[in-house]
Structure formats: structure tokens, C-alpha cells
Design a protein around this motif. Sequence first.
Motif, PDB file in Angstrom:
ATOM      1  N   GLN A 106      54.020  35.314  30.838  1.00 18.60           N
ATOM      2  CA  GLN A 106      54.050  35.126  32.270  1.00 18.60           C
ATOM      3  C   GLN A 106      53.375  36.192  33.180  1.00 18.60           C
ATOM      4  O   GLN A 106      52.976  36.009  34.218  1.00 18.60           O
ATOM      5  CB  GLN A 106      55.769  35.036  32.640  1.00 18.60           C
ATOM      6  CG  GLN A 106      56.281  33.784  32.065  1.00 18.60           C
ATOM      7  CD  GLN A 106      55.910  32.589  32.798  1.00 18.60           C
ATOM      8  OE1 GLN A 106      54.978  31.835  32.590  1.00 18.60           O
ATOM      9  NE2 GLN A 106      56.634  32.346  33.940  1.00 18.60           N
ATOM     10  N   GLU A 107      53.499  37.343  32.755  1.00 15.22           N
ATOM     11  CA  GLU A 107      52.898  38.370  33.536  1.00 15.22           C
ATOM     12  C   GLU A 107      51.445  38.240  33.440  1.00 15.22           C
ATOM     13  O   GLU A 107      50.884  38.515  34.834  1.00 15.22           O
ATOM     14  CB  GLU A 107      53.254  39.859  33.091  1.00 15.22           C
ATOM     15  CG  GLU A 107      52.908  40.922  33.721  1.00 15.22           C
ATOM     16  CD  GLU A 107      53.131  42.428  33.006  1.00 15.22           C
ATOM     17  OE1 GLU A 107      52.648  43.422  33.439  1.00 15.22           O
ATOM     18  OE2 GLU A 107      54.317  42.427  32.258  1.00 15.22           O
ATOM     19  N   ALA A 108      50.730  37.773  32.472  1.00 16.19           N
ATOM     20  CA  ALA A 108      49.399  37.780  32.565  1.00 16.19           C
ATOM     21  C   ALA A 108      49.064  36.450  33.555  1.00 16.19           C
ATOM     22  O   ALA A 108      47.802  36.400  34.432  1.00 16.19           O
ATOM     23  CB  ALA A 108      48.635  37.320  31.556  1.00 16.19           C
ATOM     24  N   LEU A 109      50.091  35.410  33.601  1.00 21.71           N
ATOM     25  CA  LEU A 109      49.818  34.205  34.375  1.00 21.71           C
ATOM     26  C   LEU A 109      50.060  34.469  35.784  1.00 21.71           C
ATOM     27  O   LEU A 109      49.188  33.960  36.721  1.00 21.71           O
ATOM     28  CB  LEU A 109      50.842  33.017  33.871  1.00 21.71           C
ATOM     29  CG  LEU A 109      50.959  31.815  34.733  1.00 21.71           C
ATOM     30  CD1 LEU A 109      49.492  31.272  34.664  1.00 21.71           C
ATOM     31  CD2 LEU A 109      52.022  31.037  34.164  1.00 21.71           C
ATOM     32  N   VAL A 110      50.968  35.258  36.329  1.00 24.64           N
ATOM     33  CA  VAL A 110      51.084  35.633  37.435  1.00 24.64           C
ATOM     34  C   VAL A 110      49.897  36.380  38.014  1.00 24.64           C
ATOM     35  O   VAL A 110      49.645  36.086  39.304  1.00 24.64           O
ATOM     36  CB  VAL A 110      52.465  36.432  37.680  1.00 24.64           C
ATOM     37  CG1 VAL A 110      52.696  37.084  39.102  1.00 24.64           C
ATOM     38  CG2 VAL A 110      53.570  35.336  37.712  1.00 24.64           C
ATOM     39  N   ALA A 111      49.304  37.259  37.285  1.00 26.90           N
ATOM     40  CA  ALA A 111      48.346  38.216  37.652  1.00 26.90           C
ATOM     41  C   ALA A 111      47.265  37.176  37.877  1.00 26.90           C
ATOM     42  O   ALA A 111      46.422  37.327  38.897  1.00 26.90           O
ATOM     43  CB  ALA A 111      48.123  39.118  36.682  1.00 26.90           C
ATOM     44  N   MET A 159      64.826  25.072  26.865  1.00 25.75           N
ATOM     45  CA  MET A 159      63.968  26.001  26.990  1.00 25.75           C
ATOM     46  C   MET A 159      64.434  27.346  27.525  1.00 25.75           C
ATOM     47  O   MET A 159      64.835  27.399  28.683  1.00 25.75           O
ATOM     48  CB  MET A 159      62.500  25.670  27.477  1.00 25.75           C
ATOM     49  CG  MET A 159      61.483  26.521  27.769  1.00 25.75           C
ATOM     50  SD  MET A 159      59.935  25.972  28.649  1.00 25.75           S
ATOM     51  CE  MET A 159      58.901  27.536  28.692  1.00 25.75           C
ATOM     52  N   GLN A 160      64.266  28.329  26.740  1.00 23.26           N
ATOM     53  CA  GLN A 160      64.498  29.736  27.287  1.00 23.26           C
ATOM     54  C   GLN A 160      63.734  30.132  28.586  1.00 23.26           C
ATOM     55  O   GLN A 160      62.721  29.619  28.865  1.00 23.26           O
ATOM     56  CB  GLN A 160      64.376  30.953  26.525  1.00 23.26           C
ATOM     57  CG  GLN A 160      65.175  30.824  25.030  1.00 23.26           C
ATOM     58  CD  GLN A 160      66.770  31.165  25.388  1.00 23.26           C
ATOM     59  OE1 GLN A 160      67.156  32.074  26.248  1.00 23.26           O
ATOM     60  NE2 GLN A 160      67.838  30.433  24.971  1.00 23.26           N
ATOM     61  N   SER A 161      64.430  30.779  29.731  1.00 24.04           N
ATOM     62  CA  SER A 161      64.026  31.079  30.811  1.00 24.04           C
ATOM     63  C   SER A 161      62.890  32.289  30.571  1.00 24.04           C
ATOM     64  O   SER A 161      63.212  33.110  29.761  1.00 24.04           O
ATOM     65  CB  SER A 161      64.865  31.539  31.744  1.00 24.04           C
ATOM     66  OG  SER A 161      64.186  32.079  33.022  1.00 24.04           O
ATOM     67  N   SER A 162      61.531  32.313  31.063  1.00 24.86           N
ATOM     68  CA  SER A 162      60.571  33.205  30.813  1.00 24.86           C
ATOM     69  C   SER A 162      60.585  34.339  31.971  1.00 24.86           C
ATOM     70  O   SER A 162      59.523  34.883  32.071  1.00 24.86           O
ATOM     71  CB  SER A 162      59.441  32.833  30.677  1.00 24.86           C
ATOM     72  OG  SER A 162      59.107  31.635  31.665  1.00 24.86           O
ATOM     73  N   ILE A 163      61.542  34.355  32.856  1.00 21.98           N
ATOM     74  CA  ILE A 163      61.490  34.992  34.142  1.00 21.98           C
ATOM     75  C   ILE A 163      61.762  36.423  33.771  1.00 21.98           C
ATOM     76  O   ILE A 163      61.369  37.515  34.324  1.00 21.98           O
ATOM     77  CB  ILE A 163      62.441  34.425  35.126  1.00 21.98           C
ATOM     78  CG1 ILE A 163      61.993  34.964  36.583  1.00 21.98           C
ATOM     79  CG2 ILE A 163      63.766  35.084  34.808  1.00 21.98           C
ATOM     80  CD1 ILE A 163      61.057  34.149  37.040  1.00 21.98           C
ATOM     81  N   ASN A 164      62.347  36.679  32.692  1.00 25.12           N
ATOM     82  CA  ASN A 164      62.683  38.102  32.272  1.00 25.12           C
ATOM     83  C   ASN A 164      61.342  38.938  31.975  1.00 25.12           C
ATOM     84  O   ASN A 164      61.286  40.277  32.312  1.00 25.12           O
ATOM     85  CB  ASN A 164      63.732  38.335  30.963  1.00 25.12           C
ATOM     86  CG  ASN A 164      64.946  37.752  31.284  1.00 25.12           C
ATOM     87  OD1 ASN A 164      65.224  37.764  32.558  1.00 25.12           O
ATOM     88  ND2 ASN A 164      65.597  37.515  30.169  1.00 25.12           N
ATOM     89  N   SER A 165      60.383  38.155  31.658  1.00 26.40           N
ATOM     90  CA  SER A 165      59.096  38.936  31.255  1.00 26.40           C
ATOM     91  C   SER A 165      58.097  39.280  32.431  1.00 26.40           C
ATOM     92  O   SER A 165      57.429  40.047  32.563  1.00 26.40           O
ATOM     93  CB  SER A 165      58.150  38.089  30.474  1.00 26.40           C
ATOM     94  OG  SER A 165      57.699  36.917  31.353  1.00 26.40           O
ATOM     95  N   LEU A 166      58.913  38.916  33.831  1.00 26.95           N
ATOM     96  CA  LEU A 166      58.132  39.357  35.026  1.00 26.95           C
ATOM     97  C   LEU A 166      58.955  40.663  35.720  1.00 26.95           C
ATOM     98  O   LEU A 166      58.452  40.896  36.860  1.00 26.95           O
ATOM     99  CB  LEU A 166      58.172  38.167  36.131  1.00 26.95           C
ATOM    100  CG  LEU A 166      57.456  36.778  35.634  1.00 26.95           C
ATOM    101  CD1 LEU A 166      57.742  35.815  36.492  1.00 26.95           C
ATOM    102  CD2 LEU A 166      55.942  36.984  35.377  1.00 26.95           C
ATOM    103  N   ARG A 167      59.787  41.075  34.900  1.00 25.95           N
ATOM    104  CA  ARG A 167      60.619  42.207  35.887  1.00 25.95           C
ATOM    105  C   ARG A 167      59.882  43.246  36.215  1.00 25.95           C
ATOM    106  O   ARG A 167      60.077  44.163  36.990  1.00 25.95           O
ATOM    107  CB  ARG A 167      61.766  42.410  34.952  1.00 25.95           C
ATOM    108  CG  ARG A 167      62.971  41.419  35.034  1.00 25.95           C
ATOM    109  CD  ARG A 167      63.986  41.804  34.224  1.00 25.95           C
ATOM    110  NE  ARG A 167      65.172  40.884  34.105  1.00 25.95           N
ATOM    111  CZ  ARG A 167      66.344  40.808  33.690  1.00 25.95           C
ATOM    112  NH1 ARG A 167      66.439  41.705  32.594  1.00 25.95           N
ATOM    113  NH2 ARG A 167      67.261  39.880  33.896  1.00 25.95           N
ATOM    114  N   SER A 168      58.810  43.675  35.285  1.00 28.21           N
ATOM    115  CA  SER A 168      58.059  44.960  35.576  1.00 28.21           C
ATOM    116  C   SER A 168      56.927  44.741  36.675  1.00 28.21           C
ATOM    117  O   SER A 168      56.550  45.577  37.026  1.00 28.21           O
ATOM    118  CB  SER A 168      57.014  45.119  34.412  1.00 28.21           C
ATOM    119  OG  SER A 168      56.062  44.038  34.238  1.00 28.21           O
TER     120      SER A 168
END
Length: 338
Positions: free
Chosen positions: A302-307, A1-10
Amino acid sequence: MQSSINSLRSLEQEALQDQQGRKFPYLRLSVTDLCNFSCNYCLPDGCLDHHHSEALTIDEIHRLVEAFTYLGVEKIRLTGGEPTLRHDFADIVRTIRQVPGIKKLAMTTNGYKMDQRVTGWLDAGIDAINVSVDSLDPRAFELITGHNRLREILTGIQKAFDHGLPSIKVNAVAMKGINDDELDVFLEWIRDYPVSIRFIELMQTGNNQEFFQKHHFPGEKIQERLLERGWIRKVRSADAGPALEYCHSDYEGSVGLIMPYSKDFCNDCNRLRVTSLGQLQLCLFAESGIDLRDLLQRDDQQEALVARIRESLKLKEDRHFLDQGWTGGTQSLSQMGG
């Protein structure tokens, strides 16, 4: 599975913190609510109601763990039910180990077939194990759990040591009239054995009120006995669980006490829980959870999940209400591994 961490950079990377200023480096993640033991304090009639086939997938677990590690979680404990009933348990462990930021990956188990499987758990990436041993008397163990498996569990503990694990934590629920006379037996066991015994105070849940009233044994009574015998309180580490740890110069092992009815028990809370269905539980005894699963389906969520996780922390109470007889939505500890 590709890492999804890049979507959290903002997003701003900031550790989780609640309204009381408590931080949360520790996540307890249930991977199933199915258990194959019938412990008298938890599932005396067996596990009749479960959602094992609906549990989080490996991809969902990966996205969940990435979000929590981004928010400062460094320790994850895999729980159940009984987590090793997942046929893909080793794959789950290996997947989580691929996520940067995880410093400790622990598990809690009832010890089922531990003698055959423990080396596989360790090879997959587990580096800390809690195993339930509510009695060192085979007959009492079977009475409590419904299984004659004490020998295989003790063999499994030794195999873990032989395989290089430096220590193991053993959980024992202290119950009046059942195992409250075994303190000396447990202490003698750890005199020359690097085991940390965790005596857990019996907790009331939605389905054990009568059992609780009959068998509740205050942890303070064990604490008094330890102090009388020269045991000394250890300094608590930042990612430690709720136990108060005690050591003694004459013993290789140690003792931990988990006393949820004690004053200020919740002041040092440092852990969050996610159920096997993806519900964030802010407390073991919360009335209900906060659904995260809809945000575990794609990497770009990921951004919505973290929020959502951050926003949910605003709802965390400063304490549980067990002392008032309030057990929330928890019907049995098997729902999310205690």
C-alpha cells in the motif's frame, strides 16, 4: 479480506492535488471493458475486443479503493463497459462499502435488465445511478443501441424510486439528425419526475471520426434553448461530475450539460480514472495509462501504491486536446466507461 490501511500509517495523509492545484475527491473505476450494447456512437459493431476475464479481482479492487480513499477520494463511480456484466458486481459493491471514507458509491449502467436487478444493486450499497437513455422513442432507442429495451429501463428507473432512491441521472448523448429534436420530449418527461437529464456532447474517439463529423451537436445549442426558457444554473458541489446543472421552478427534474469542447472545460476537473486492468488514466483522452496492478497484489504494497499514485499526478496535463482532434489512446468510450 483484512484491511491494509495499517501499512499506510507512516505516510503523511494528504489529498491528491496536481500541478495546477486541482484536487481529486472522485474516482471512476471501470470493472470491465465488456459491453453488451452496440451503440452507434461507441460500439456500432458490438464489443469485439475486450479483456473481461482479466479484469481486476475483488481483492485488487479493495486495495485500490483503500489507497485512493487514504488520498482523499470520497466518491467512487463504478463503470464499464457495462459493470453489471460482472457476475460478482454486488460483491464488488459490498466490498467497497466496507472501506472507511467512501461517502458516495455510484454506478453508470446501460440499464440492461435494470427492471429485474436494480433493487439488488441498491441493497448491496449503491446510492447513486446514472443510466443511459439516448432516446425516449422506442424505435430511435433501438436504432441507437441495437436493443429494444427502453421499456425495461424506464421500469427499472421507477423501481429504483419505489425502493427509496431519491433521484436518478439519465445520460443522453446528443446527436445531430438522430435525437437532437427530442429536447422538448425529455423536458416534458421531467416536469413531474425527479430525474436529472445529462445531455452529453458527442466526443470524437479513435474509431468514430466519420460518425463524429456527421452527428456532432454542440452542447451550447441546448444551453441556449434552456436559458431562453428560464432555466437557471445551479451551484456545483465539490464531488460533482463535469456537468453544468440547470433547474427550473416549473420542473421537478433538472438538466445537466456535459460539453467537453467548451472553453475551460478542464479547469474544474476533479476526477481520476482506473481501467478494468488497473491502469491509472489521468485523462479520458490520455495516450496511455500508468500501471498500478503490480502494486495491488499484497496488503504490504500500500505504501508504494500511494507513492506511485501521488507521483503520477505530476504528469497530469492542464487540459485535453479534443479541440485539436487529438483523442489519445481512447478508441471507444467503452474502454473505461466515458
